[in-house]
Scaffold this motif. Structure first.
Motif, PDB file in Angstrom:
ATOM      1  N   MET A   1       0.816  -1.215   0.000  1.00 55.55           N
ATOM      2  CA  MET A   1       0.000   0.000   0.000  1.00 55.55           C
ATOM      3  C   MET A   1       0.856   1.275   0.000  1.00 55.55           C
ATOM      4  N   PRO A   2       1.775   1.465   0.968  1.00 53.33           N
ATOM      5  CA  PRO A   2       2.563   2.705   0.926  1.00 53.33           C
ATOM      6  C   PRO A   2       3.476   2.788  -0.303  1.00 53.33           C
ATOM      7  N   LEU A   3       4.093   1.634  -0.685  1.00 55.04           N
ATOM      8  CA  LEU A   3       4.949   1.667  -1.868  1.00 55.04           C
ATOM      9  C   LEU A   3       4.144   1.990  -3.118  1.00 55.04           C
ATOM     10  N   GLY A   4       2.958   1.438  -3.215  1.00 52.27           N
ATOM     11  CA  GLY A   4       2.119   1.697  -4.384  1.00 52.27           C
ATOM     12  C   GLY A   4       1.697   3.147  -4.469  1.00 52.27           C
ATOM     13  N   ILE A   5       1.320   3.736  -3.339  1.00 58.25           N
ATOM     14  CA  ILE A   5       0.883   5.136  -3.347  1.00 58.25           C
ATOM     15  C   ILE A   5       2.053   6.059  -3.683  1.00 58.25           C
TER      16      ILE A   5
ATOM     17  N   HIS B   1      -7.672  15.330  -6.002  1.00 59.66           N
ATOM     18  CA  HIS B   1      -6.846  14.138  -6.189  1.00 59.66           C
ATOM     19  C   HIS B   1      -7.410  12.908  -5.488  1.00 59.66           C
ATOM     20  N   LEU B   2      -8.277  13.137  -4.498  1.00 56.37           N
ATOM     21  CA  LEU B   2      -8.879  12.015  -3.789  1.00 56.37           C
ATOM     22  C   LEU B   2      -9.638  11.099  -4.743  1.00 56.37           C
TER      23      LEU B   2
ATOM     24  N   PRO C   1      -9.660   4.767  -6.067  1.00 54.51           N
ATOM     25  CA  PRO C   1      -9.510   3.536  -6.869  1.00 54.51           C
ATOM     26  C   PRO C   1      -8.138   2.884  -6.701  1.00 54.51           C
ATOM     27  N   LEU C   2      -7.106   3.711  -6.526  1.00 52.44           N
ATOM     28  CA  LEU C   2      -5.765   3.166  -6.336  1.00 52.44           C
ATOM     29  C   LEU C   2      -5.695   2.341  -5.043  1.00 52.44           C
TER      30      LEU C   2
ATOM     31  N   VAL D   1      -8.158   0.857  -3.463  1.00 53.87           N
ATOM     32  CA  VAL D   1      -8.947  -0.369  -3.653  1.00 53.87           C
ATOM     33  C   VAL D   1      -8.157  -1.389  -4.471  1.00 53.87           C
ATOM     34  N   LEU D   2      -7.493  -0.918  -5.528  1.00 53.25           N
ATOM     35  CA  LEU D   2      -6.719  -1.808  -6.385  1.00 53.25           C
ATOM     36  C   LEU D   2      -5.545  -2.424  -5.625  1.00 53.25           C
ATOM     37  N   LEU D   3      -4.825  -1.626  -4.850  1.00 53.48           N
ATOM     38  CA  LEU D   3      -3.691  -2.144  -4.085  1.00 53.48           C
ATOM     39  C   LEU D   3      -4.146  -3.131  -3.008  1.00 53.48           C
ATOM     40  N   GLY D   4      -5.299  -2.857  -2.400  1.00 62.85           N
ATOM     41  CA  GLY D   4      -5.832  -3.786  -1.411  1.00 62.85           C
ATOM     42  C   GLY D   4      -6.196  -5.121  -2.033  1.00 62.85           C
ATOM     43  N   TRP D   5      -6.853  -5.065  -3.179  1.00 66.68           N
ATOM     44  CA  TRP D   5      -7.198  -6.311  -3.878  1.00 66.68           C
ATOM     45  C   TRP D   5      -5.950  -7.077  -4.301  1.00 66.68           C
TER      46      TRP D   5
END
Length: 759
Positions: free
Chosen positions: A535-539, A562-563, A568-569, A571-575
């Motif tokens: 999650m943090p790396l993806g963001i 930007h929110l 969606p980002l 949600v995608l990283l969580g999945w």
């Protein structure tokens, strides 16, 4: 102008305006006094709650008392030298005395009026020994001069008339061995000491004869289920040693036989196989300058109480050592005085006992609490010759040399509670070492209550810590973004939605966490940990990639919107993290992360653990912290941030160095209120953890909190019992903890407000 002023004056002095002004003044007065009364009412209510909790808790630490209620003389024939034992019944109304002639004489405990007599079948023999008193055992066993043993059960039955009214108490005496004496010694030598123990199929009877020789016999009892008749078979047994023993005790189910020598050495024999009894080990109960004066079982017959010639009473029980061998171990020593212990009698309902020395000094102790509840001179003019402690430990009978029976009322309602038993490590029966333990009830009536509040307090802080670890960063960072970076149109929609989460009942969150979240996190444990990395790396990666885009593309999305891209980002990283759970588990942990944690790292894993509580309770605390912190950040005057920006500071510098310090009192209050919510939470912790009172910071194990424990056990506790009052003590501890934390938080908040008020 004069006309205008006169018109205004007329209107301001009109009756309607005057009425409105009076009504407004009335509303102001009503509001002022109403708010004052409401505030005072809150203070009074909290104060009353505190004093009510204190009212329920204070009796736990009330001093015990022993007072004389009556004294009377027994008939002249019952001189002190003619009596062997005193027995009492549960209602404290009648007692009995056993004479050397084998008579059981029952009398009133208030005036000595005789109620009944019963003659034991001694024949031509005389009584030479009497079995020591054992808690929860109403059987009398006598050793006779002709090598025989007789035993009888004494019972006191409450009688009722035809109208159901209580009539009185009727004592009964029933033979134990089918009314026939047991010939323990074939040589018909006098039995110097006698004892017995119940077995699943009968009794094991043991006795000492001349020169300390040990005699054993097993009385097998078989009941015909058709006729109901009982058949007894007496089987003599062989004891492996003929050491000159002075006293014998048999553990429950004849697992061990304890044999005491004159030097104070106790030999422990393993008697699991009665046909092959072997010496297991030996221990020295006293030092060379001491002698053992009393040796009895405590309630449950797991502990031995040893009184010595210097006024010490020590507790011993079997403890398993590092080699998995059970050894009799000295646990604790209590001190009465310096004179030898003459009487020791254990309570029949609690882990307590009474001790009386040769000088007539009496003490009532509790081994669990290591507490001396009473210490006084029992009789002022003489010394007791016989004593008997009532089954409920509320009455003590003492017979002196003149044949006078003294009746003492005992008020000792909560002996098992002390500062050490509530907060310190206690070595309980059957444990390998002292521990912090909460276990308030058991199926056995001989249970040793364990009222340590330390694991509950630890569990409360553990649950709050993991909840705050999740909620504080998310809530404060969310509040910072919403108050300072988000577009007003989006903020007006996001903030009410997050605050609406606070209205979700915690029982629903606990139900969800216990039935869905806990098994889901167990089966996707690798994905949960991967989420913390992905999650943090993806963001950060997405933010870096976004910054590399041409300005013409980036500026099409307003900065405050930007929110819309981040949601969606996330949600995608969580999945993605959950989807990678199984492949990562197979790659790094041989397909079973839980097994790797337990077997390779030695970290126990429970499905309902602190991590589940952290997620569930953190979710419940986030709205509270977020709402208060966001209001504090949004309430910072715009002039301060605009001035900072005008002086050349960046938006981030303005937030960190101007807005956050100014709003720090409100943010700190938000964190403290959230912590108070986490500490007092009940249903989530109750349903989402194993609810086990363990002292372990392991995130993969559960806990039990003070609030959850009160919710679980208050309904099953007896009113005014020790258990009941200890639960109120837990509530008082929770109350004081919250009060102290909130007071300190207010002091810190005031200092922060004073420090940053000049900005």
């Amino acid at each position: 102008m004069k006309d205008i002023s006169s018109v205004l004056e007329q209107r301001l002095n009109s009756s309607s305006i005057k009425k409105r002004r009076k009504f407004r003044a009335f509303k102001d007065i009503f509001a002022r006094y109403g708010i004052a009364v409401g505030g005072m009412g809150v203070i009074v209510a909290i104060t009353l709650i505190f004093f009510y909790l204190l009212y329920e808790v204070v009796p736990l630490f009330k001093s015990a008392s022993l007072e004389t209620t009556s004294s009377f003389s027994l008939p002249n024939e019952l001189t002190a030298s003619q009596n062997l034992a005193l027995i009492t019944e549960e209602q404290n109304e009648q007692a009995g005395v056993l004479t050397r002639q084998g008579q059981l004489i029952f009398f009133s405990t208030q005036d000595g009026t005789e109620k009944a007599r019963h003659q034991l079948p001694l024949g031509q023999a005389s009584i030479t020994s009497l079995k020591e008193k054992t808690p929860s055992d109403s059987n009398l066993m006598l050793g006779l001069s002709n090598g025989q043993v007789i035993a009888a059960t004494t019972r006191f039955q409450v009688e009722y008339n035809s109208q159901g009214e209580r009539g009185g108490i009727q004592p009964t005496v029933t033979p134990l061995f089918k009314a026939n004496p047991l010939q323990l010694d074939p040589l018909k030598r006098a039995i110097q000491q006698v004892t017995y123990q119940k077995l699943h199929d009968g009794f094991l009877v043991a006795g000492l004869v001349k020169q300390g020789e040990v005699l054993l016999s097993k009385v097998e009892q078989r009941t015909n289920f058709i006729s109901g008749a009982t058949q007894e078979t007496i089987k003599p047994l062989v004891f492996p040693s003929q050491t000159n023993y002075q006293r014998l005790l048999i553990a429950p189910d004849a697992h061990y036989i304890f044999a005491l020598t004159a030097s104070g050495q106790l030999d422990v024999y393993n008697a699991q196989n009665l046909n092959s009894i072997v010496l297991d080990h030996s221990v020295q109960l006293v030092t060379a300058d001491q002698q053992v004066t009393q040796l009895i079982f405590q309630l449950g017959q797991q502990s031995l109480l040893v009184g010595d010639s210097q006024g010490n009473i020590s507790q011993w029980f079997m403890v398993r050592n590092a080699a998995s061998q059970h050894r009799l171990t000295q646990i604790r020593t209590l001190k009465l005085a310096d004179a030898p212990i003459k009487f020791l009698e254990a309570e029949q309902r609690r882990k307590g006992f009474i001790a009386i020395d040769d000088n007539g000094r009496a003490g009532i102790f509790n081994t669990t609490a290591e507490k001396k509840a009473i210490d006084l001179q029992l009789l002022s003019t003489s010394q007791p010759q016989l004593i008997s402690l009532a089954p409920r430990a509320s009455m003590l009978l003492a017979l002196d040399k003149q044949g006078v029976v003294h009746n003492f009322a005992i008020d000792n309602k909560h002996p098992e509670t002390s500062l050490k038993s509530l907060w310190g490590k206690v070595w309980y029966e059957g444990y390998e070492e002292p521990e912090y333990t909460w276990q308030s009830s058991s199926a056995s009536t001989e249970f040793e209550p364990k009222f340590s509040l330390t694991p509950l307090a630890f569990g409360t802080l553990k649950a709050a810590f993991y909840a705050m670890l999740l909620s504080v960063p998310l809530a404060i960072c969310g509040a910072m973004y919403t108050a300072y970076f988000m577009a007003p149109e989006v903020r007006n929609k996001v903030k009410p939605v997050i605050e609406l989460m606070e209205a979700l009942p915690t029982v629903i969150l606990g139900f969800f966490a216990g039935l869905f979240l806990a098994p889901f996190m167990e089966s996707h444990l690798t994905g949960v940990f991967a989420l913390l990395i992905i999650m943090p790396l993806g963001i950060v990666t997405f933010a870096f990639a976004w910054a590399q885009l041409p300005g013409s593309l980036r500026h099409r999305v307003p900065e405050t919107w930007h929110l819309v891209l981040v949601i969606p980002l996330v949600v995608l990283l969580g999945w993605l993290s959950i989807a990678l759970s199984q492949p990562l588990e197979i790659l790094f942990f041989a397909g079973d992360l839980r097994n790797w944690l337990t077997n390779d790292l030695g970290i126990p894993f429970d499905q309902r653990n602190a991590m589940v509580v952290g997620f569930a309770m953190g979710f419940a605390v986030i709205p509270t912290i977020y709402s208060i912190a966001e209001d504090a950040l949004y309430g910072v005057p715009k002039s301060l941030s605009h001035g900072s920006l005008a002086l050349g500071a960046t938006t981030w510098q303005t937030l960190v160095r101007v807005v956050l310090p100014t709003a720090s009192p409100g943010i700190f209050s938000a964190v403290m209120i959230g912590m108070g919510r986490a500490v007092g939470e009940t249903m989530i912790v109750l349903m989402a953890t194993g609810n086990t009172a363990v002292m372990n910071a392991n995130i993969f194990e559960g806990m039990r909190t003070l609030a959850a424990n009160i919710a679980v056990e208050m309904g099953e506790s007896a009113i005014s019992s020790s258990h009941y009052r200890v639960l109120f003590l837990a509530a008082l501890v929770l109350f004081l903890f919250t009060f102290v934390v909130n007071t300190l938080a207010e002091l810190v908040r005031q200092r922060l407000r004073k420090k940053y008020s000049s900005l």
